[in-house]
Design a protein around this motif. Structure first.
Motif, PDB file in Angstrom:
ATOM      1  N   HIS A 231     -16.215 -63.176 -53.942  1.00  0.00           N
ATOM      2  CA  HIS A 231     -16.392 -62.394 -55.177  1.00  0.00           C
ATOM      3  C   HIS A 231     -15.609 -63.057 -56.308  1.00  0.00           C
ATOM      4  O   HIS A 231     -14.468 -63.487 -56.087  1.00  0.00           O
ATOM      5  CB  HIS A 231     -15.849 -60.971 -55.023  1.00  0.00           C
ATOM      6  CG  HIS A 231     -16.420 -60.229 -53.864  1.00  0.00           C
ATOM      7  ND1 HIS A 231     -17.678 -59.674 -53.902  1.00  0.00           N
ATOM      8  CD2 HIS A 231     -15.907 -59.940 -52.636  1.00  0.00           C
ATOM      9  CE1 HIS A 231     -17.912 -59.073 -52.737  1.00  0.00           C
ATOM     10  NE2 HIS A 231     -16.859 -59.231 -51.967  1.00  0.00           N
TER      11      HIS A 231
ATOM     12  N   LYS B 238      -8.566 -52.121 -51.109  1.00  0.00           N
ATOM     13  CA  LYS B 238     -10.027 -52.289 -50.954  1.00  0.00           C
ATOM     14  C   LYS B 238     -10.617 -53.005 -52.171  1.00  0.00           C
ATOM     15  O   LYS B 238     -11.488 -53.862 -52.057  1.00  0.00           O
ATOM     16  CB  LYS B 238     -10.689 -50.929 -50.768  1.00  0.00           C
ATOM     17  CG  LYS B 238     -10.403 -50.325 -49.415  1.00  0.00           C
ATOM     18  CD  LYS B 238     -11.364 -49.178 -49.118  1.00  0.00           C
ATOM     19  CE  LYS B 238     -10.967 -48.477 -47.839  1.00  0.00           C
ATOM     20  NZ  LYS B 238     -10.100 -47.323 -48.006  1.00  0.00           N
TER      21      LYS B 238
ATOM     22  N   ARG C 107     -17.342 -43.420 -52.705  1.00  0.00           N
ATOM     23  CA  ARG C 107     -18.663 -42.822 -52.438  1.00  0.00           C
ATOM     24  C   ARG C 107     -19.016 -41.745 -53.465  1.00  0.00           C
ATOM     25  O   ARG C 107     -19.384 -40.631 -53.125  1.00  0.00           O
ATOM     26  CB  ARG C 107     -18.712 -42.238 -51.042  1.00  0.00           C
ATOM     27  CG  ARG C 107     -18.725 -43.312 -49.985  1.00  0.00           C
ATOM     28  CD  ARG C 107     -19.039 -42.758 -48.621  1.00  0.00           C
ATOM     29  NE  ARG C 107     -18.629 -43.702 -47.605  1.00  0.00           N
ATOM     30  CZ  ARG C 107     -17.384 -43.791 -47.152  1.00  0.00           C
ATOM     31  NH1 ARG C 107     -16.453 -42.989 -47.589  1.00  0.00           N
ATOM     32  NH2 ARG C 107     -17.070 -44.681 -46.227  1.00  0.00           N
TER      33      ARG C 107
ATOM     34  N   ALA D 166     -18.818 -49.935 -60.516  1.00  0.00           N
ATOM     35  CA  ALA D 166     -19.766 -49.847 -59.401  1.00  0.00           C
ATOM     36  C   ALA D 166     -19.006 -49.945 -58.072  1.00  0.00           C
ATOM     37  O   ALA D 166     -19.268 -49.190 -57.127  1.00  0.00           O
ATOM     38  CB  ALA D 166     -20.809 -50.958 -59.509  1.00  0.00           C
ATOM     39  N   ALA D 167     -18.042 -50.882 -57.990  1.00  0.00           N
ATOM     40  CA  ALA D 167     -17.277 -51.058 -56.745  1.00  0.00           C
ATOM     41  C   ALA D 167     -16.443 -49.816 -56.450  1.00  0.00           C
ATOM     42  O   ALA D 167     -16.394 -49.344 -55.309  1.00  0.00           O
ATOM     43  CB  ALA D 167     -16.378 -52.289 -56.860  1.00  0.00           C
TER      44      ALA D 167
ATOM     45  N   HIS E  35      -8.015 -42.685 -50.183  1.00  0.00           N
ATOM     46  CA  HIS E  35      -8.271 -42.848 -51.619  1.00  0.00           C
ATOM     47  C   HIS E  35      -6.992 -42.789 -52.445  1.00  0.00           C
ATOM     48  O   HIS E  35      -7.036 -42.656 -53.658  1.00  0.00           O
ATOM     49  CB  HIS E  35      -9.280 -41.792 -52.101  1.00  0.00           C
ATOM     50  CG  HIS E  35     -10.630 -41.972 -51.501  1.00  0.00           C
ATOM     51  ND1 HIS E  35     -11.617 -41.020 -51.559  1.00  0.00           N
ATOM     52  CD2 HIS E  35     -11.169 -43.019 -50.812  1.00  0.00           C
ATOM     53  CE1 HIS E  35     -12.703 -41.467 -50.935  1.00  0.00           C
ATOM     54  NE2 HIS E  35     -12.451 -42.667 -50.475  1.00  0.00           N
TER      55      HIS E  35
ATOM     56  N   ARG F 149     -18.911 -53.987 -63.191  1.00  0.00           N
ATOM     57  CA  ARG F 149     -18.852 -54.307 -61.755  1.00  0.00           C
ATOM     58  C   ARG F 149     -17.721 -53.533 -61.075  1.00  0.00           C
ATOM     59  O   ARG F 149     -17.849 -53.080 -59.952  1.00  0.00           O
ATOM     60  CB  ARG F 149     -18.665 -55.813 -61.552  1.00  0.00           C
ATOM     61  CG  ARG F 149     -19.999 -56.553 -61.617  1.00  0.00           C
ATOM     62  CD  ARG F 149     -19.938 -57.930 -60.999  1.00  0.00           C
ATOM     63  NE  ARG F 149     -19.062 -58.802 -61.739  1.00  0.00           N
ATOM     64  CZ  ARG F 149     -17.978 -59.371 -61.232  1.00  0.00           C
ATOM     65  NH1 ARG F 149     -17.621 -59.149 -59.991  1.00  0.00           N
ATOM     66  NH2 ARG F 149     -17.235 -60.162 -61.976  1.00  0.00           N
TER      67      ARG F 149
ATOM     68  N   ARG G 134     -16.968 -46.740 -57.434  1.00  0.00           N
ATOM     69  CA  ARG G 134     -17.862 -45.638 -57.039  1.00  0.00           C
ATOM     70  C   ARG G 134     -18.263 -45.791 -55.578  1.00  0.00           C
ATOM     71  O   ARG G 134     -18.293 -44.834 -54.806  1.00  0.00           O
ATOM     72  CB  ARG G 134     -19.111 -45.617 -57.930  1.00  0.00           C
ATOM     73  CG  ARG G 134     -18.914 -44.843 -59.225  1.00  0.00           C
ATOM     74  CD  ARG G 134     -20.250 -44.536 -59.889  1.00  0.00           C
ATOM     75  NE  ARG G 134     -20.973 -45.747 -60.234  1.00  0.00           N
ATOM     76  CZ  ARG G 134     -20.902 -46.349 -61.429  1.00  0.00           C
ATOM     77  NH1 ARG G 134     -20.161 -45.833 -62.379  1.00  0.00           N
ATOM     78  NH2 ARG G 134     -21.589 -47.437 -61.658  1.00  0.00           N
ATOM     79  N   GLU G 135     -18.561 -47.025 -55.196  1.00  0.00           N
ATOM     80  CA  GLU G 135     -18.979 -47.278 -53.815  1.00  0.00           C
ATOM     81  C   GLU G 135     -17.826 -46.962 -52.849  1.00  0.00           C
ATOM     82  O   GLU G 135     -18.035 -46.321 -51.813  1.00  0.00           O
ATOM     83  CB  GLU G 135     -19.370 -48.748 -53.697  1.00  0.00           C
ATOM     84  CG  GLU G 135     -20.423 -49.015 -52.660  1.00  0.00           C
ATOM     85  CD  GLU G 135     -20.775 -50.494 -52.677  1.00  0.00           C
ATOM     86  OE1 GLU G 135     -21.446 -50.912 -53.636  1.00  0.00           O
ATOM     87  OE2 GLU G 135     -20.333 -51.207 -51.747  1.00  0.00           O
ATOM     88  N   ILE G 136     -16.642 -47.414 -53.203  1.00  0.00           N
ATOM     89  CA  ILE G 136     -15.482 -47.213 -52.313  1.00  0.00           C
ATOM     90  C   ILE G 136     -15.183 -45.718 -52.136  1.00  0.00           C
ATOM     91  O   ILE G 136     -14.898 -45.257 -51.030  1.00  0.00           O
ATOM     92  CB  ILE G 136     -14.245 -47.974 -52.839  1.00  0.00           C
ATOM     93  CG1 ILE G 136     -14.457 -49.479 -52.716  1.00  0.00           C
ATOM     94  CG2 ILE G 136     -12.978 -47.564 -52.104  1.00  0.00           C
ATOM     95  CD1 ILE G 136     -13.447 -50.330 -53.468  1.00  0.00           C
TER      96      ILE G 136
ATOM     97  N   ARG H  78     -12.390 -57.052 -52.727  1.00  0.00           N
ATOM     98  CA  ARG H  78     -13.629 -57.372 -53.462  1.00  0.00           C
ATOM     99  C   ARG H  78     -13.354 -58.181 -54.724  1.00  0.00           C
ATOM    100  O   ARG H  78     -14.230 -58.330 -55.573  1.00  0.00           O
ATOM    101  CB  ARG H  78     -14.353 -56.090 -53.850  1.00  0.00           C
ATOM    102  CG  ARG H  78     -14.814 -55.285 -52.656  1.00  0.00           C
ATOM    103  CD  ARG H  78     -15.401 -53.978 -53.130  1.00  0.00           C
ATOM    104  NE  ARG H  78     -15.772 -53.138 -52.010  1.00  0.00           N
ATOM    105  CZ  ARG H  78     -16.866 -52.396 -51.983  1.00  0.00           C
ATOM    106  NH1 ARG H  78     -17.692 -52.400 -53.010  1.00  0.00           N
ATOM    107  NH2 ARG H  78     -17.129 -51.648 -50.950  1.00  0.00           N
TER     108      ARG H  78
END
Ligand code: PLP
Length: 439
Positions: A29, A382, A438, A431-432, A374, A428, A434-436, A386
């Motif tokens: 990345h 995390k 969820r 987005a990362a 979290h 980016r 939000r994904e982590i 990335r």
């Protein structure tokens, strides 16, 4: 989105090309440096200046031979560069290991003039480097410490409380220019005015403000202001401004052979010459940024390069900060909007865009969903995997994290945006994240 598509104020492609570190990758990345508040990356010219000094000029200062004379000239140049950066006289600029060491040294010297019963004021919002040295000095001298509190809801300084803590016994007010945790910019000019009205000194920590805004010690009228060049695209060093009168009157803890002339009497032992060589290059980086943006600002048709070069270094630095401010503001708005859309994510500090003049582009957040995965450290880890470099914890803004009761549960996740960051990186990152979580 290509990086050039960001914001007209800055030519991001050419800016980023100057920072070799920005091309790194992590696990495939691209690395995203949102760790500016901990220390920014440096442009090639800073690296060249440091290695060039070691190649050609490496010597101690004050000798009667070529490399030593070049070393003295180089230090004088760096002092002049910082004088332009801060808007003061060159002999009001002192170099040191870092802000913390400079503040400990200055606090001891200031303490020599204080007596039991005198008072000082520190703030709940400050980095501990502008608190602990004063607490230690106060303990040694029998001086009373008063704390200026914050408004918890937006992490701004409670100015009414600060004013109430200053009285005729107050000898010093130590305050930050901007919070390295939540990004709040303090009304420093007003703080200095309040201190002076009581006959107290004003000691300003501008470490976090340095990369984000123009520092003008003449306009602020502060007695001392301290910053760290590694936070604004330079080497790991601290710089202290002090008014001439104070530097002449006060007594430093110094070795006898060291001259009594200012500012040298406040610089102890051999300095980090190679890093000082990098300071001029960092200031010139700002000035060139300003020279490139200013003509375009004047005329959308463009200006001849000669017009750009005509700017004085100080004026060019002012122009650079104007452009940096505009760029960071756009990044901040995008980041804030995105973060606000993540459920259970709490943002500390000012979130209202109409008040963004009161903050810089450093954000502190926490997930309030009760999931231990979290908390700030696992999140930063995390994200780091990335390629997103953020920070977790208290970043030494310990009084703030304790006051807001987040210290025991990992502090904040800090996202620091500086001018070499792009909107594409912000998108980016969101987005990362939000994904982590969820979301
Ligand atoms: C606001 C602020 N003040 C002071 C410091 C300490 O600076 P230094 O590392 O130069 O001692 C920092 C470092 O992060 C900071 O952010």
């Amino acid at each position: 989105m290509p990086i050039t598509e960001t914001i007209p104020a800055l030519d991001l492609a050419s800016i980023r090309a100057q920072f070799p570190a920005l091309t790194q990758t992590v696990n495939g990345h691209p690395a995203v440096f949102f760790d500016g508040p901990g220390g920014t990356q440096v442009p090639e010219r800073v690296i060249d200046a440091i290695s060039g000094y070691l190649r050609r000029d490496n010597a101690n200062s004050g000798g009667a031979y070529a490399t030593s004379r070049r070393t003295d000239a180089m230090i004088a140049e760096a002092r002049a560069a910082m004088a332009d950066f801060l808007h003061c006289l060159a002999d009001e600029v002192m170099f040191g290991l870092n802000m913390t060491a400079l503040t400990y040294a200055m606090s001891r010297a200031i303490g020599r003039e204080l007596k039991p019963g005198d008072e000082i004021v520190v703030t709940r919002l400050d980095h501990d480097a502008n608190v602990s040295p004063w607490l230690a000095m106060a303990e040694e001298r029998g001086v009373t410490v008063r704390w200026a509190e914050i408004h918890d809801e937006d992490c701004t300084l409670d100015m009414a409380d600060l004013a109430a803590k200053i009285n005729s016994k107050t000898k010093l007010v130590a305050a930050g220019y901007a919070s390295n945790a939540v990004g709040t910019i303090n009304p420093v000019k007003e703080i200095v005015r309040l201190a002076h009205a009581a006959g107290a000194l004003a000691y300003i920590d501008a470490v976090h403000y340095g990369p984000h805004g123009l520092i003008d010690v003449a306009a602020l009228d502060c007695d001392f202001l301290v910053c760290s060049t590694y936070k604004f695209f330079g080497p790991h060093l601290g710089v202290l401004f002090g008014k001439r009168d104070h530097l002449t009157r006060m007594r430093p803890y110094k070795v006898r052979p060291l001259t009594e002339a200012i500012p040298f009497r406040w610089e102890f032992g051999t300095l980090n010459h190679e890093c000082i060589a990098g300071i001029t290059a960092a200031v010139e980086y700002f000035a060139d940024l300003g020279r490139q943006t200013e003509p375009c600002r004047d005329s959308r048709l463009g200006c001849p390069p000669s017009a750009a070069r005509a700017l004085t270094r100080r004026t060019a630095i002012e122009a650079a900060h104007q452009a940096i401010h505009e760029h960071e503001r756009v990044l901040l708005e995008r980041m804030m909007t995105g973060l606000q859309q993540i459920p259970k994510l709490k943002i500390y500090g000012i979130t209202d865009p109409t008040r963004f003049a009161e903050r810089c582009s450093t954000l502190a957040v926490r997930m309030e969903d009760g999931n231990p995965e979290h908390q700030p450290l696992p999140l930063a880890t995390k994200l780091g995997e990335r390629g997103f470099f953020t920070w977790d914890g208290n970043y030494y803004a310990l009084n703030l994290t304790e006051h807001l009761d987040v210290e025991k549960t990992g502090g904040f996740l800090r996202i620091g945006l500086v001018h070499y960051n792009t909107l594409e990186e912000v998108d980016r990152f969101l987005a990362a994240l939000r994904e982590i979580v969820r979301a």
